[in-house]
Write a protein that holds these residues in place. Structure first.
Motif, PDB file in Angstrom:
ATOM      1  N   GLU A   3      -9.435   6.350   2.481  1.00  0.00           N
ATOM      2  CA  GLU A   3      -8.897   5.093   2.217  1.00  0.00           C
ATOM      3  C   GLU A   3      -7.766   5.242   1.361  1.00  0.00           C
ATOM      4  O   GLU A   3      -6.490   4.440   1.551  1.00  0.00           O
ATOM      5  CB  GLU A   3     -10.095   4.135   1.595  1.00  0.00           C
ATOM      6  CG  GLU A   3      -9.561   2.922   0.908  1.00  0.00           C
ATOM      7  CD  GLU A   3      -9.107   1.936   1.850  1.00  0.00           C
ATOM      8  OE1 GLU A   3      -8.443   0.710   1.522  1.00  0.00           O
ATOM      9  OE2 GLU A   3      -9.522   1.912   3.106  1.00  0.00           O
ATOM     10  N   MET A   4      -7.623   6.180   0.382  1.00  0.00           N
ATOM     11  CA  MET A   4      -6.511   6.423  -0.400  1.00  0.00           C
ATOM     12  C   MET A   4      -5.309   6.804   0.332  1.00  0.00           C
ATOM     13  O   MET A   4      -4.171   6.321   0.032  1.00  0.00           O
ATOM     14  CB  MET A   4      -6.794   7.630  -1.451  1.00  0.00           C
ATOM     15  CG  MET A   4      -5.882   7.948  -2.364  1.00  0.00           C
ATOM     16  SD  MET A   4      -5.453   9.623  -2.598  1.00  0.00           S
ATOM     17  CE  MET A   4      -5.483  10.383  -1.082  1.00  0.00           C
ATOM     18  N   VAL A   7      -3.887   3.775   2.008  1.00  0.00           N
ATOM     19  CA  VAL A   7      -3.183   2.841   0.872  1.00  0.00           C
ATOM     20  C   VAL A   7      -1.874   3.215   0.507  1.00  0.00           C
ATOM     21  O   VAL A   7      -0.815   2.723   0.496  1.00  0.00           O
ATOM     22  CB  VAL A   7      -3.928   2.739  -0.412  1.00  0.00           C
ATOM     23  CG1 VAL A   7      -3.160   2.148  -1.653  1.00  0.00           C
ATOM     24  CG2 VAL A   7      -5.276   2.026  -0.194  1.00  0.00           C
ATOM     25  N   ILE A   8      -1.665   4.716   0.322  1.00  0.00           N
ATOM     26  CA  ILE A   8      -0.294   5.468  -0.007  1.00  0.00           C
ATOM     27  C   ILE A   8       0.427   5.200   1.109  1.00  0.00           C
ATOM     28  O   ILE A   8       1.640   4.969   0.915  1.00  0.00           O
ATOM     29  CB  ILE A   8      -0.584   6.710  -0.342  1.00  0.00           C
ATOM     30  CG1 ILE A   8      -1.384   6.889  -1.654  1.00  0.00           C
ATOM     31  CG2 ILE A   8       0.720   7.469  -0.498  1.00  0.00           C
ATOM     32  CD1 ILE A   8      -1.927   8.161  -2.122  1.00  0.00           C
ATOM     33  N   SER A  21       1.003   3.398  -6.225  1.00  0.00           N
ATOM     34  CA  SER A  21      -0.129   3.793  -5.477  1.00  0.00           C
ATOM     35  C   SER A  21      -0.988   4.674  -5.692  1.00  0.00           C
ATOM     36  O   SER A  21      -2.034   4.824  -5.668  1.00  0.00           O
ATOM     37  CB  SER A  21       0.221   3.608  -3.800  1.00  0.00           C
ATOM     38  OG  SER A  21       0.518   2.376  -3.423  1.00  0.00           O
ATOM     39  N   ILE A  22      -0.281   5.820  -5.917  1.00  0.00           N
ATOM     40  CA  ILE A  22      -0.848   7.140  -6.301  1.00  0.00           C
ATOM     41  C   ILE A  22      -1.822   7.278  -7.286  1.00  0.00           C
ATOM     42  O   ILE A  22      -2.979   7.356  -7.677  1.00  0.00           O
ATOM     43  CB  ILE A  22       0.157   8.431  -6.458  1.00  0.00           C
ATOM     44  CG1 ILE A  22       0.643   8.628  -4.973  1.00  0.00           C
ATOM     45  CG2 ILE A  22      -0.607   9.685  -6.817  1.00  0.00           C
ATOM     46  CD1 ILE A  22       1.925   9.644  -4.850  1.00  0.00           C
ATOM     47  N   GLU A  25      -4.622   4.710  -7.024  1.00  0.00           N
ATOM     48  CA  GLU A  25      -5.623   5.146  -6.477  1.00  0.00           C
ATOM     49  C   GLU A  25      -6.592   6.336  -7.303  1.00  0.00           C
ATOM     50  O   GLU A  25      -7.790   6.535  -7.361  1.00  0.00           O
ATOM     51  CB  GLU A  25      -5.454   5.881  -5.243  1.00  0.00           C
ATOM     52  CG  GLU A  25      -4.822   4.925  -4.254  1.00  0.00           C
ATOM     53  CD  GLU A  25      -6.093   3.993  -3.718  1.00  0.00           C
ATOM     54  OE1 GLU A  25      -7.281   4.507  -3.105  1.00  0.00           O
ATOM     55  OE2 GLU A  25      -6.185   2.636  -4.021  1.00  0.00           O
ATOM     56  N   ARG A  28      -8.965   4.581  -9.701  1.00  0.00           N
ATOM     57  CA  ARG A  28     -10.007   3.929  -8.895  1.00  0.00           C
ATOM     58  C   ARG A  28     -10.978   5.079  -8.279  1.00  0.00           C
ATOM     59  O   ARG A  28     -12.077   4.958  -8.331  1.00  0.00           O
ATOM     60  CB  ARG A  28      -9.383   3.341  -7.400  1.00  0.00           C
ATOM     61  CG  ARG A  28     -10.573   2.597  -6.969  1.00  0.00           C
ATOM     62  CD  ARG A  28      -9.789   1.919  -5.720  1.00  0.00           C
ATOM     63  NE  ARG A  28      -9.550   2.887  -4.513  1.00  0.00           N
ATOM     64  CZ  ARG A  28     -10.168   3.126  -3.438  1.00  0.00           C
ATOM     65  NH1 ARG A  28     -11.456   2.762  -3.471  1.00  0.00           N
ATOM     66  NH2 ARG A  28      -9.719   4.183  -2.571  1.00  0.00           N
ATOM     67  N   LEU A  29     -10.216   6.308  -7.703  1.00  0.00           N
ATOM     68  CA  LEU A  29     -11.216   7.319  -7.255  1.00  0.00           C
ATOM     69  C   LEU A  29     -11.835   8.116  -8.379  1.00  0.00           C
ATOM     70  O   LEU A  29     -12.988   8.677  -8.173  1.00  0.00           O
ATOM     71  CB  LEU A  29     -10.541   8.268  -6.357  1.00  0.00           C
ATOM     72  CG  LEU A  29     -10.100   7.661  -5.210  1.00  0.00           C
ATOM     73  CD1 LEU A  29      -9.164   8.499  -4.277  1.00  0.00           C
ATOM     74  CD2 LEU A  29     -11.307   7.315  -4.369  1.00  0.00           C
ATOM     75  N   THR A  53       0.442   3.371 -15.008  1.00  0.00           N
ATOM     76  CA  THR A  53      -0.532   2.328 -14.611  1.00  0.00           C
ATOM     77  C   THR A  53      -0.388   1.391 -16.113  1.00  0.00           C
ATOM     78  O   THR A  53      -0.680   0.441 -15.947  1.00  0.00           O
ATOM     79  CB  THR A  53      -2.036   2.915 -14.606  1.00  0.00           C
ATOM     80  OG1 THR A  53      -2.454   3.873 -15.687  1.00  0.00           O
ATOM     81  CG2 THR A  53      -2.275   3.665 -13.362  1.00  0.00           C
ATOM     82  N   LEU A 144      -6.393  14.718  -4.305  1.00  0.00           N
ATOM     83  CA  LEU A 144      -5.535  13.682  -4.966  1.00  0.00           C
ATOM     84  C   LEU A 144      -4.250  14.042  -4.986  1.00  0.00           C
ATOM     85  O   LEU A 144      -3.192  13.497  -4.347  1.00  0.00           O
ATOM     86  CB  LEU A 144      -6.074  12.884  -5.828  1.00  0.00           C
ATOM     87  CG  LEU A 144      -5.336  11.566  -6.232  1.00  0.00           C
ATOM     88  CD1 LEU A 144      -5.067  10.703  -5.283  1.00  0.00           C
ATOM     89  CD2 LEU A 144      -5.768  10.898  -7.621  1.00  0.00           C
TER      90      LEU A 144
END
Length: 217
Positions: A3-4, A7-8, A21-22, A25, A28-29, A53, A144
């Motif tokens: 999913e990541m 999104v990226i 986006s990185i 995520e 989130r992860l 962020t 990641l």
């Protein structure tokens, strides 16, 4: 992780969008990550703080640049990743660590981003808790960072390609204006553009842009 990647991929072509986006995520992860940012180290150890962020990663990057030390520099030049379990008790960076702790960093985890030789970087994760990261977070962070580096390189390449096309177009427009105004062939018009650039100590692209934007007299 799948999913990541999706999104990226949606931000493909926008470097800043990819970076944001990185980091989103990453938060989130990875449960321990309360903040995230990407540090790009360019020439003369200058730092670019990207994709943060919130304000905390930017403040920490400013501290690293001011002190010339910190986990980001160690990650880029010495280690694939750096863990800081308790910033208040950290002694590897005597100038940076106390200031980072005072700024609100309790623990930190960084991963090297493999971009290209003269533009290195790190993915930085920050926790509001002491010992905020565990081994599982480290494993996810490595994966990641790998996906992030690939996405970042792809976005930068597309951005450079688009910039090159834009440069070619504006030079073509300037050549056309010179050809029409002075009744010259294309090669002679380009030679004039280069000669004017040298005489005026102005990059060809900048001069071409000025010519292309000038309204007809």
């Amino acid at each position: 992780m799948a999913e990541m990647a999706r999104v990226i991929q949606q931000e493909h072509g926008s470097v800043e969008g990819t970076l944001l986006s990185i980091t989103a995520e990453a938060v989130r992860l990875i449960p321990g990550a309360d903040h995230a940012g990407i540090t790009l180290v360019v020439r003369n150890h200058r730092i670019e703080s990207r994709g943060a962020t919130d304000e905390l990663p930017r403040r920490v990057d400013a501290l690293q640049e001011a002190t010339g030390q910190g986990p980001c520099f160690d990650t880029v030049w010495k280690h694939h990743s750096v863990s800081v379990p308790d910033m208040a008790r950290e002694d590897r960076w005597p100038q940076f660590a106390p200031a980072a702790s005072e700024a609100g960093v309790r623990s930190m985890l960084t991963f090297r981003l493999y971009t290209h030789h003269d533009h290195l970087g790190a993915l930085n994760l920050y926790s509001d808790a002491v010992h905020g990261f565990d081994d599982a977070d480290d494993d996810v962070g490595v994966l990641l960072a790998t996906h992030a580096a690939l996405a970042l390189v792809a976005a930068e390449q597309e951005h450079n390609f688009e910039s090159a096309l834009a440069t070619r177009d504006v030079i073509g427009q300037a050549k056309g204006i010179i050809m029409e105004r002075y009744d010259l062939r294309a090669d002679a018009a380009f030679a004039m553009l280069v000669r004017l650039s040298q005489d005026w100590h102005t990059p060809v692209t900048d001069l071409a842009t000025k010519i292309a934007r000038r309204e007809p007299e």
